[in-house]
Design an enzyme around this catalytic site. Structure first.
Site, short mmCIF file in Angstrom:
data_model
loop_
_atom_site.label_atom_id
_atom_site.label_comp_id
_atom_site.label_asym_id
_atom_site.label_seq_id
_atom_site.Cartn_x
_atom_site.Cartn_y
_atom_site.Cartn_z
N LYS A 18 0.82 -1.22 0.00
CA LYS A 18 0.00 0.00 0.00
C LYS A 18 0.85 1.26 0.00
O LYS A 18 0.47 2.27 -0.59
CB LYS A 18 -0.98 0.00 1.18
N LYS A 41 -4.31 -10.08 -5.98
CA LYS A 41 -5.53 -10.25 -5.18
C LYS A 41 -6.66 -9.34 -5.67
O LYS A 41 -6.41 -8.19 -6.01
CB LYS A 41 -5.17 -9.90 -3.72
N LYS A 45 -10.90 -4.26 -3.11
CA LYS A 45 -11.93 -3.23 -3.30
C LYS A 45 -11.31 -1.88 -3.67
O LYS A 45 -11.98 -1.01 -4.20
CB LYS A 45 -12.89 -3.12 -2.11
N1 AQP Z 1 -9.32 -11.26 -2.67
C1 AQP Z 1 -9.68 -11.76 -1.49
N2 AQP Z 1 -9.90 -13.08 -1.34
C2 AQP Z 1 -10.29 -13.59 -0.14
N3 AQP Z 1 -10.48 -12.83 0.96
C3 AQP Z 1 -10.27 -11.51 0.86
N4 AQP Z 1 -10.37 -10.48 1.73
C4 AQP Z 1 -10.06 -9.32 1.12
N5 AQP Z 1 -9.76 -9.56 -0.17
C5 AQP Z 1 -9.87 -10.91 -0.36
C6 AQP Z 1 -10.80 -10.62 3.12
O1 AQP Z 1 -11.85 -9.70 3.32
C7 AQP Z 1 -11.79 -9.21 4.66
C8 AQP Z 1 -11.92 -7.70 4.67
O2 AQP Z 1 -10.74 -7.10 4.38
P1 AQP Z 1 -10.47 -5.57 4.69
O3 AQP Z 1 -11.64 -4.75 4.36
O4 AQP Z 1 -9.93 -5.40 6.07
O5 AQP Z 1 -9.32 -5.20 3.74
P2 AQP Z 1 -8.36 -6.04 2.85
O6 AQP Z 1 -8.01 -7.37 3.42
O7 AQP Z 1 -7.18 -5.17 2.55
O8 AQP Z 1 -9.31 -6.26 1.60
P3 AQP Z 1 -9.40 -5.41 0.31
O9 AQP Z 1 -10.66 -5.77 -0.38
O10 AQP Z 1 -8.14 -5.58 -0.48
O11 AQP Z 1 -9.53 -3.93 0.85
P4 AQP Z 1 -8.67 -2.63 0.56
O12 AQP Z 1 -8.59 -2.57 -0.93
O13 AQP Z 1 -9.47 -1.54 1.16
O14 AQP Z 1 -7.35 -2.83 1.20
C9 AQP Z 1 -10.51 -9.76 5.27
O15 AQP Z 1 -10.85 -10.90 6.05
C10 AQP Z 1 -9.72 -10.19 4.09
O16 AQP Z 1 -8.84 -11.25 4.38
#
Ligand code: AQP
Length: 336
Positions: free
Chosen positions: A115, A198, A201
């Site tokens: 990030k 991955k 969002k």
């Molecule tokens: N691609 C993925 N596959 C499986 N699990 C996933 N998680 C996120 N992406 C995947 C799981 O979703 C939960 C929420 O995560 P978060 O909102 O704390 O942020 P993150 O893990 O960083 O997920 P994102 O979607 O990539 O968010 P941003 O882009 O905002 O950083 C967690 O349990 C995560 O493991």
């Protein structure tokens, strides 16, 4: 008090994706049937402000995550759904734990490196310290089980280390070791545009993901445009997936949404072309996600209703968190 305390959360940094759903939310729903467990699901808004965000949309994005939890099947009567920033104990415990969190370990966190990118020097302290807040989120409930996707494994390991450091330094068996619960058939859903990355969002490309807010046409269009490869036939076994990350991802998503094994998927598509897979995947994705999207829209049409659910449902969490932080202060020798 339940024997198991289950805690997890998602950041309101954008719309939830299919990755968030299959990697985490769907599993929360199956865990809530455990009578022996107290389930706590937060909307991690303090984490969402560690990167650029729009203050005008944060409150509504927070409501949308609550709507997604409920529409996805979390029952606010059986699980406590709450907004992280409403419970100050998270931030206080984070400060206490930051005194026993090593900079070197935080520097090794891959999410921070991803990030912060090339601009690590300019990254905010909040982004750097994110895993310490995550440790506080978990430990403030003395959670025993944390259902997450695979990407959060490293942060969870750090939470376990911080819990041990606290217990050793203060000679107190206070924090349990939180166990990561990485379950289901799609623990790491990949981008629709790059099978080695991955699904996220906050990916700048909306085509890379399916959002829980996408309608049927948008889902169909994104799957149609999903990257595949030039091989003429789809594989019929694990060996055939070697070097084909995009197909592996579409197979995994299909199996998880349809609730079938990978062997069933191999049997269904072996020797066929990409169009067959994309057509079937669109059908199952729309069938599975449309009711969730519709329910989310219904809930979002009544913001005051969501606010009421959040207020009613958060009492249990607030009570546990406050008690933990009072006890942590006492163990650390603070006045009062
Ligand atoms: N691609 C993925 N596959 C499986 N699990 C996933 N998680 C996120 N992406 C995947 C799981 O979703 C939960 C929420 O995560 P978060 O909102 O704390 O942020 P993150 O893990 O960083 O997920 P994102 O979607 O990539 O968010 P941003 O882009 O905002 O950083 C967690 O349990 C995560 O493991």
């Amino acid at each position: 008090m339940s024997n198991k305390i289950i805690l997890s959360g998602m950041q309101p940094s954008s719309h939830l994706t299919l990755g968030n759903y299959l990697g985490a939310l769907k599993n929360w729903v199956s865990l809530q049937d455990d009578q022996d467990a107290q389930s706590l699901y937060m909307i991690a808004d303090l984490h969402a402000v560690t990167q650029n965000y729009d203050p005008k949309v944060l409150a509504n994005a927070t409501r949308e995550i609550a709507a997604a939890y409920i529409a996805g099947g979390v029952d606010p009567k059986r699980a406590s759904i709450f907004v992280q920033s409403q419970i100050p104990a998270h931030s206080e415990l984070m400060w206490l734990l930051s005194t026993m969190s090593q900079m070197g370990k935080l520097e090794r966190m891959t999410q921070f490196k991803d990030k912060a990118g090339k601009n690590a020097e300019r990254a905010g302290l909040g982004l750097f310290a994110y895993p310490v807040l995550m440790a506080a989120d978990i430990l403030v409930y003395r959670a025993t089980h944390v259902p997450v996707g695979e990407d959060q494994k490293q942060h969870l390991e750090l939470s376990r280390e911080i819990a041990s450091t606290f217990n050793t330094r203060y000679d107190a068996e206070f924090f349990p070791q939180p166990e990561p619960v990485i379950m289901g058939d799609a623990t790491r859903v990949m981008s629709l545009q790059d099978g080695t990355k991955k699904m996220s969002k906050s990916d700048p490309s909306d085509k890379s993901r399916i959002n829980l807010t996408d309608d049927a046409d948008t889902i169909a269009r994104k799957i149609k445009k999903a990257k595949t490869d030039a091989a003429p036939e789809l594989p019929g076994d694990v060996a055939g997936l070697e070097g084909r990350p995009e197909i592996k991802n579409l197979y995994t998503i299909y199996a998880a949404l349809k609730g079938v094994s990978m062997d069933t998927v191999f049997a269904e598509f072996a020797g066929k072309g990409n169009a067959a897979l994309k057509g079937a995947l669109t059908e199952v994705a729309v069938e599975h996600l449309s009711p969730i999207t519709q329910r989310m829209a219904d809930l979002m049409a009544d913001p005051a209703g969501i606010d009421a659910i959040l207020r009613d449902s958060s009492d249990t969490a607030a009570e546990i968190a406050e008690k933990t932080v009072v006890k942590a202060r006492e163990i650390m020798g603070f006045w009062g």
